[in-house]
Design a protein around this motif. Structure first.
Motif, PDB file in Angstrom:
ATOM      1  N   ALA A 188       0.831  -1.210   0.000  1.00 49.42           N
ATOM      2  CA  ALA A 188       0.000   0.000   0.000  1.00 49.42           C
ATOM      3  C   ALA A 188       0.865   1.260   0.000  1.00 49.42           C
ATOM      4  N   ILE A 189       1.898   1.251   0.818  1.00 50.14           N
ATOM      5  CA  ILE A 189       2.780   2.421   0.892  1.00 50.14           C
ATOM      6  C   ILE A 189       3.621   2.520  -0.376  1.00 50.14           C
ATOM      7  N   SER A 190       4.107   1.401  -0.868  1.00 55.39           N
ATOM      8  CA  SER A 190       4.944   1.396  -2.073  1.00 55.39           C
ATOM      9  C   SER A 190       4.197   1.919  -3.290  1.00 55.39           C
ATOM     10  N   ARG A 191       2.940   1.535  -3.431  1.00 57.63           N
ATOM     11  CA  ARG A 191       2.137   2.035  -4.556  1.00 57.63           C
ATOM     12  C   ARG A 191       2.030   3.555  -4.493  1.00 57.63           C
ATOM     13  N   CYS A 192       1.799   4.071  -3.302  1.00 59.55           N
ATOM     14  CA  CYS A 192       1.707   5.518  -3.126  1.00 59.55           C
ATOM     15  C   CYS A 192       3.039   6.183  -3.447  1.00 59.55           C
ATOM     16  N   GLN A 193       4.102   5.605  -2.970  1.00 62.72           N
ATOM     17  CA  GLN A 193       5.421   6.180  -3.224  1.00 62.72           C
ATOM     18  C   GLN A 193       5.717   6.201  -4.718  1.00 62.72           C
ATOM     19  N   SER A 194       5.280   5.188  -5.425  1.00 61.59           N
ATOM     20  CA  SER A 194       5.464   5.147  -6.874  1.00 61.59           C
ATOM     21  C   SER A 194       4.688   6.281  -7.557  1.00 61.59           C
ATOM     22  N   VAL A 195       3.469   6.511  -7.111  1.00 59.39           N
ATOM     23  CA  VAL A 195       2.660   7.607  -7.658  1.00 59.39           C
ATOM     24  C   VAL A 195       3.335   8.947  -7.375  1.00 59.39           C
ATOM     25  N   ILE A 196       3.795   9.136  -6.145  1.00 61.43           N
ATOM     26  CA  ILE A 196       4.460  10.389  -5.770  1.00 61.43           C
ATOM     27  C   ILE A 196       5.732  10.575  -6.594  1.00 61.43           C
ATOM     28  N   SER A 197       6.466   9.501  -6.841  1.00 64.24           N
ATOM     29  CA  SER A 197       7.672   9.584  -7.672  1.00 64.24           C
ATOM     30  C   SER A 197       7.322  10.042  -9.085  1.00 64.24           C
ATOM     31  N   GLY A 198       6.221   9.541  -9.616  1.00 67.23           N
ATOM     32  CA  GLY A 198       5.767   9.968 -10.934  1.00 67.23           C
ATOM     33  C   GLY A 198       5.417  11.443 -10.949  1.00 67.23           C
ATOM     34  N   TYR A 199       4.784  11.904  -9.884  1.00 67.05           N
ATOM     35  CA  TYR A 199       4.447  13.332  -9.784  1.00 67.05           C
ATOM     36  C   TYR A 199       5.720  14.164  -9.708  1.00 67.05           C
ATOM     37  N   LEU A 200       6.681  13.667  -8.958  1.00 70.72           N
ATOM     38  CA  LEU A 200       7.946  14.391  -8.814  1.00 70.72           C
ATOM     39  C   LEU A 200       8.665  14.498 -10.162  1.00 70.72           C
ATOM     40  N   LYS A 201       8.587  13.471 -10.978  1.00 75.23           N
ATOM     41  CA  LYS A 201       9.180  13.529 -12.322  1.00 75.23           C
ATOM     42  C   LYS A 201       8.524  14.629 -13.152  1.00 75.23           C
ATOM     43  N   GLN A 202       7.213  14.750 -13.007  1.00 80.24           N
ATOM     44  CA  GLN A 202       6.504  15.808 -13.736  1.00 80.24           C
ATOM     45  C   GLN A 202       6.930  17.191 -13.255  1.00 80.24           C
ATOM     46  N   VAL A 203       7.127  17.319 -11.954  1.00 83.92           N
ATOM     47  CA  VAL A 203       7.580  18.588 -11.373  1.00 83.92           C
ATOM     48  C   VAL A 203       8.978  18.924 -11.899  1.00 83.92           C
ATOM     49  N   ARG A 204       9.853  17.934 -11.904  1.00 83.06           N
ATOM     50  CA  ARG A 204      11.219  18.174 -12.398  1.00 83.06           C
ATOM     51  C   ARG A 204      11.200  18.541 -13.881  1.00 83.06           C
ATOM     52  N   ALA A 205      10.314  17.916 -14.647  1.00 82.19           N
ATOM     53  CA  ALA A 205      10.191  18.244 -16.068  1.00 82.19           C
ATOM     54  C   ALA A 205       9.702  19.679 -16.259  1.00 82.19           C
ATOM     55  N   ALA A 206       8.990  20.206 -15.261  1.00 84.72           N
ATOM     56  CA  ALA A 206       8.506  21.589 -15.303  1.00 84.72           C
ATOM     57  C   ALA A 206       9.516  22.540 -14.679  1.00 84.72           C
ATOM     58  N   GLY A 207      10.738  22.082 -14.502  1.00 84.72           N
ATOM     59  CA  GLY A 207      11.783  22.933 -13.947  1.00 84.72           C
ATOM     60  C   GLY A 207      11.677  23.142 -12.447  1.00 84.72           C
ATOM     61  N   GLY A 208      10.999  22.219 -11.759  1.00 86.70           N
ATOM     62  CA  GLY A 208      10.877  22.321 -10.303  1.00 86.70           C
ATOM     63  C   GLY A 208       9.740  23.218  -9.860  1.00 86.70           C
TER      64      GLY A 208
END
Length: 123
Positions: free
Chosen positions: A74-94
């Motif tokens: 349950a926690i790992s799935r959430c962490q994976s989603v958050i990691s995906g969001y973080l990639k989007q943030v980094r792609a937007a220059g932070g």
């Protein structure tokens, strides 16, 4: 603004996880779920509903878990989603990405890592 809110919520959650250390099994899963739910509530001011939803889903999964493997999943799935969001943030220059957050997501991910470690060691 979002970073400050996300970082503050993560800091509070990290302290909450420390309070869960004395628990084991289902009691531990429920304690960690409470911490994650509070973190989801505490990030509301950052206007990140997708991130909140991911955290709330993890908390619900923890409450439903009857084994260490289910709780970690349950926690790992959430962490994976958050990691995906973080990639989007980094792609937007932070910068802030609507509904997701900004670089403060790193702190949220870190709390989820700690939660996984806690369940692995005490679950």
């Amino acid at each position: 603004m979002a970073s400050a809110v996300l970082n503050a919520a993560a800091s509070t959650a990290a302290g909450g996880l420390e309070m869960c250390r004395s628990r084991t099994g289902k009691d531990l899963y429920n304690c960690v779920a409470d911490v994650i739910d509070r973190m989801a509530s505490n990030i509301g001011a950052a206007n990140v509903p997708e991130t909140q939803r991911a955290l709330q889903t993890a908390a619900a999964g923890l409450r439903a878990a009857s084994s260490k493997a289910q709780a970690i999943s349950a926690i790992s799935r959430c962490q994976s989603v958050i990691s995906g969001y973080l990639k989007q943030v980094r792609a937007a220059g932070g910068r802030y990405v609507t509904g997701l957050g900004d670089t403060g997501l790193t702190s949220i991910s870190s709390v989820l890592s700690r939660a996984i470690q806690l369940v692995q060691s005490k679950g």
